[in-house]
Design a protein around this motif. Structure first.
Motif, PDB file in Angstrom:
ATOM      1  N   ARG A  21       9.712   6.547  -5.007  1.00 25.95           N
ATOM      2  CA  ARG A  21       9.525   5.341  -4.199  1.00 25.95           C
ATOM      3  C   ARG A  21       8.190   5.412  -3.473  1.00 25.95           C
ATOM      4  NH1 ARG A  21      13.818   2.012  -3.848  1.00 25.95           N
ATOM      5  NH2 ARG A  21      15.820   2.809  -4.651  1.00 25.95           N
ATOM      6  N   LEU A  22       7.547   4.268  -3.382  1.00 23.79           N
ATOM      7  CA  LEU A  22       6.248   4.175  -2.742  1.00 23.79           C
ATOM      8  C   LEU A  22       6.259   3.089  -1.680  1.00 23.79           C
ATOM      9  CD1 LEU A  22       4.035   4.358  -5.989  1.00 23.79           C
ATOM     10  CD2 LEU A  22       4.355   6.198  -4.319  1.00 23.79           C
ATOM     11  N   LEU A  23       5.383   3.218  -0.715  1.00 24.91           N
ATOM     12  CA  LEU A  23       5.216   2.260   0.377  1.00 24.91           C
ATOM     13  C   LEU A  23       6.552   1.970   1.063  1.00 24.91           C
ATOM     14  CD1 LEU A  23       2.850   0.791   1.702  1.00 24.91           C
ATOM     15  CD2 LEU A  23       3.428  -1.231   0.341  1.00 24.91           C
ATOM     16  N   HIS A  24       7.144   3.033   1.580  1.00 30.52           N
ATOM     17  CA  HIS A  24       8.399   2.943   2.329  1.00 30.52           C
ATOM     18  C   HIS A  24       9.522   2.300   1.495  1.00 30.52           C
ATOM     19  CE1 HIS A  24       5.844   4.034   5.676  1.00 30.52           C
ATOM     20  NE2 HIS A  24       5.115   2.938   5.485  1.00 30.52           N
ATOM     21  N   GLY A  25       9.532   2.583   0.205  1.00 30.96           N
ATOM     22  CA  GLY A  25      10.598   2.087  -0.650  1.00 30.96           C
ATOM     23  C   GLY A  25      10.366   0.711  -1.223  1.00 30.96           C
ATOM     24  N   GLN A  26       9.199   0.113  -0.966  1.00 35.84           N
ATOM     25  CA  GLN A  26       8.952  -1.234  -1.471  1.00 35.84           C
ATOM     26  C   GLN A  26       8.813  -1.235  -2.998  1.00 35.84           C
ATOM     27  OE1 GLN A  26       5.917  -3.395   0.599  1.00 35.84           O
ATOM     28  NE2 GLN A  26       5.738  -4.985  -0.984  1.00 35.84           N
ATOM     29  N   GLU A 112      -1.274   6.517   0.012  1.00 36.41           N
ATOM     30  CA  GLU A 112      -0.081   7.341   0.155  1.00 36.41           C
ATOM     31  C   GLU A 112      -0.261   8.581  -0.717  1.00 36.41           C
ATOM     32  OE1 GLU A 112       4.757   6.764  -0.473  1.00 36.41           O
ATOM     33  OE2 GLU A 112       3.481   5.030  -0.088  1.00 36.41           O
ATOM     34  N   ASN A 113       0.428   9.664  -0.388  1.00 31.64           N
ATOM     35  CA  ASN A 113       0.370  10.902  -1.168  1.00 31.64           C
ATOM     36  C   ASN A 113      -1.053  11.440  -1.314  1.00 31.64           C
ATOM     37  OD1 ASN A 113       3.167  10.783  -1.586  1.00 31.64           O
ATOM     38  ND2 ASN A 113       2.918   9.605  -3.490  1.00 31.64           N
ATOM     39  N   ASN A 114      -1.859  11.196  -0.267  1.00 34.09           N
ATOM     40  CA  ASN A 114      -3.243  11.672  -0.250  1.00 34.09           C
ATOM     41  C   ASN A 114      -4.093  11.038  -1.358  1.00 34.09           C
ATOM     42  OD1 ASN A 114      -5.136  13.323   1.162  1.00 34.09           O
ATOM     43  ND2 ASN A 114      -5.201  14.688  -0.618  1.00 34.09           N
ATOM     44  N   THR A 115      -3.677   9.855  -1.804  1.00 32.67           N
ATOM     45  CA  THR A 115      -4.455   9.105  -2.778  1.00 32.67           C
ATOM     46  C   THR A 115      -4.241   7.616  -2.517  1.00 32.67           C
ATOM     47  OG1 THR A 115      -4.971   8.862  -5.130  1.00 32.67           O
ATOM     48  CG2 THR A 115      -2.638   9.090  -4.562  1.00 32.67           C
ATOM     49  N   ALA A 116      -4.618   6.766  -3.451  1.00 30.59           N
ATOM     50  CA  ALA A 116      -4.495   5.320  -3.263  1.00 30.59           C
ATOM     51  C   ALA A 116      -3.791   4.697  -4.459  1.00 30.59           C
ATOM     52  CB  ALA A 116      -5.872   4.689  -3.067  1.00 30.59           C
TER      53      ALA A 116
END
Length: 458
Positions: A21-26, A112-116
């Motif tokens: 999941r990315l961006l708080h689950g979005q 996020e995750n030290n990247t984009a």
């Protein structure tokens, strides 16, 4: 971003796992689609249950993944990594400005995750490289021309924003089942191409065969003609099945006063319109000044009512590659017919000679136009001409006639090869780079001359 690095012992798979999941689950990652170069691409679903594409900045040459985080492989790669991530974010911002049906749309960019990452429209289609390799029959003459026009129109829109794409290739063009084409992957795009003295970033994206020679250099003028070179290389691949010779090698050959290894499409029997092939050849010129300079110029040339000359030599002589007789419009066909009739008048006075026109390999001849032919439209008149040889004699068995011409051509070709080999031993410089494929009309005229010589002897 953090400056921590990671050892090989700490790394895991390069891709995010299914269900991440990315961006708080979005966004929920469903599947890894493709990776390599500067990014990983995933199929995902957003919070509204819509399919989207997530592109992750992942320059695999100098980064790796530790857990979910992406980090430079060592401190030596930190600056390059930061530069690529920032360029990735800039790409998303550029794309967000573009609203065109032929360009993939970006919904969101986030870190996020030290990247984009960027979230984009999901395009339900295949890239043209995959189609060419797995279903080449789908790329018909009409499909290719429509795809080329759609690519050029999308690129014109991009250029209007003072942006160069810089990474056009068959795998960056998606085609849906309905024939809709979408231009993707602006990771190598650059703004402000008109600033001729600007220095490009140290991280360059080039693809051998598709990139013009100026893309390999850090500080050289790049113009819309640079992108058009890549468009031409892309469609050269789609037509022939392989990319054109690498621009660096072509430049080196020309600098060494050697022949350009590129073979013009317009001199080959490809199933595409003559003017389209000539435009591809011109756009693939090594010197920038010799290329087509804008999309508008390309479309104007391609839509020209007259056949474009293949080269400066063709422009001076008015010559058209004779294999193109198969596709000539009726008016131009009539002009060539007149030329052949004039030639035949000297070969056989008093006998009306007619020219060969495009003949499908079936065993029947086209019916005579008959009465009222003058009133028919030009295309119908061309179709209704009766098939005759160069002396005007009817060809009753087309297959037999073609076999005879092939036999004569092979015999003359063998003799020509022998003569050329002898010439080469005596005058190597004279025969260097000589074209070995005689045009169709020249071969037929040669067979005609030999036939008449045998007739005179009997």
């Amino acid at each position: 971003m953090q400056q921590t690095t990671v050892s090989d012992q700490d790394t895991i798979a390069d891709t995010l796992p299914r269900g991440a999941r990315l961006l708080h689950g979005q966004y929920l990652v469903e599947q890894h689609l493709v990776g390599g170069g500067f990014g990983m691409t995933y199929l995902a679903r957003d919070s509204l249950d819509r399919q989207v594409v997530i592109k992750e900045c992942y320059p695999s040459a100098f980064c790796c993944r530790a857990g979910r985080e992406v980090r430079p492989r060592s401190e030596a790669f930190h600056a390059q990594y930061e530069s690529v991530v920032q360029n990735f974010i800039n790409e998303a911002r550029r794309l967000a400005k573009l609203e065109h049906p032929g360009i993939v749309h970006v919904h969101q960019v986030f870190e996020e995750n030290n990247t984009a990452y960027m979230a984009m429209d999901f395009v339900d289609g295949l890239d043209l490289l995959t189609i060419r390799e797995e279903d080449a029959g789908r790329l018909t003459r009409d499909v290719l021309e429509r795809a080329l026009r759609d690519t050029l129109e999308a690129l014109a829109y991009v250029h209007d924003f003072d942006i160069l794409h810089r990474d056009i290739s068959p795998d960056n063009l998606l085609l849906t089942e309905e024939g809709k084409l979408t231009l993707i992957d602006f990771g190598a795009a650059r703004e402000g191409y008109c600033r001729k003295t600007r220095a490009l970033s140290a991280v360059l994206s080039v693809k051998d065969g598709y990139s013009p020679h100026e893309f390999y250099l850090k500080d050289i003028a790049q113009t819309p003609a640079s992108d058009l070179y890549s468009v031409a290389a892309t469609f050269y691949h789609l037509i022939t099945g392989s990319a054109p010779p690498d621009s660096q090698k072509r430049l080196a050959a020309l600098a060494s006063d050697c022949d350009d290894p590129y073979q013009p499409l317009a001199l080959g029997p490809w199933d595409a319109s003559h003017n389209m092939l000539v435009c591809i050849d011109r756009a693939l010129s090594v010197p920038q000044k010799d290329r087509i300079q804008s999309v508008a110029e390309w479309l104007e040339l391609m839509d020209n009512d007259e056949l474009l000359p293949v080269s400066k030599e063709h422009a001076e002589t008015g010559q058209v590659p004779t294999w193109q007789v198969r596709e000539l419009d009726p008016a131009l066909f009539d002009a060539i017919t007149s030329l052949v009739e004039d030639t035949n008048t000297h070969l056989r006075p008093g006998h009306e000679a007619k020219a060969l026109h495009a003949m499908p390999r079936h065993g029947t001849a086209a019916p005579d136009a008959g009465d009222g032919a003058d009133s028919a439209d030009p295309e119908q008149k061309a179709k209704d001409r009766k098939l005759v040889d160069m002396f005007g004699e009817p060809i009753e068995d087309v297959e037999a006639w073609l076999r005879e011409q092939d036999r004569l051509t092979q015999r003359s070709g063998a003799r020509r090869d022998q003569h050329e080999a002898e010439d080469t031993e005596q005058e190597p410089a004279k025969t260097e780079g000589r074209e070995r494929r005689a045009p169709l009309l020249r071969r037929v005229m040669g067979a005609l001359t030999r036939r008449r010589r045998r007739s005179d002897e009997t």
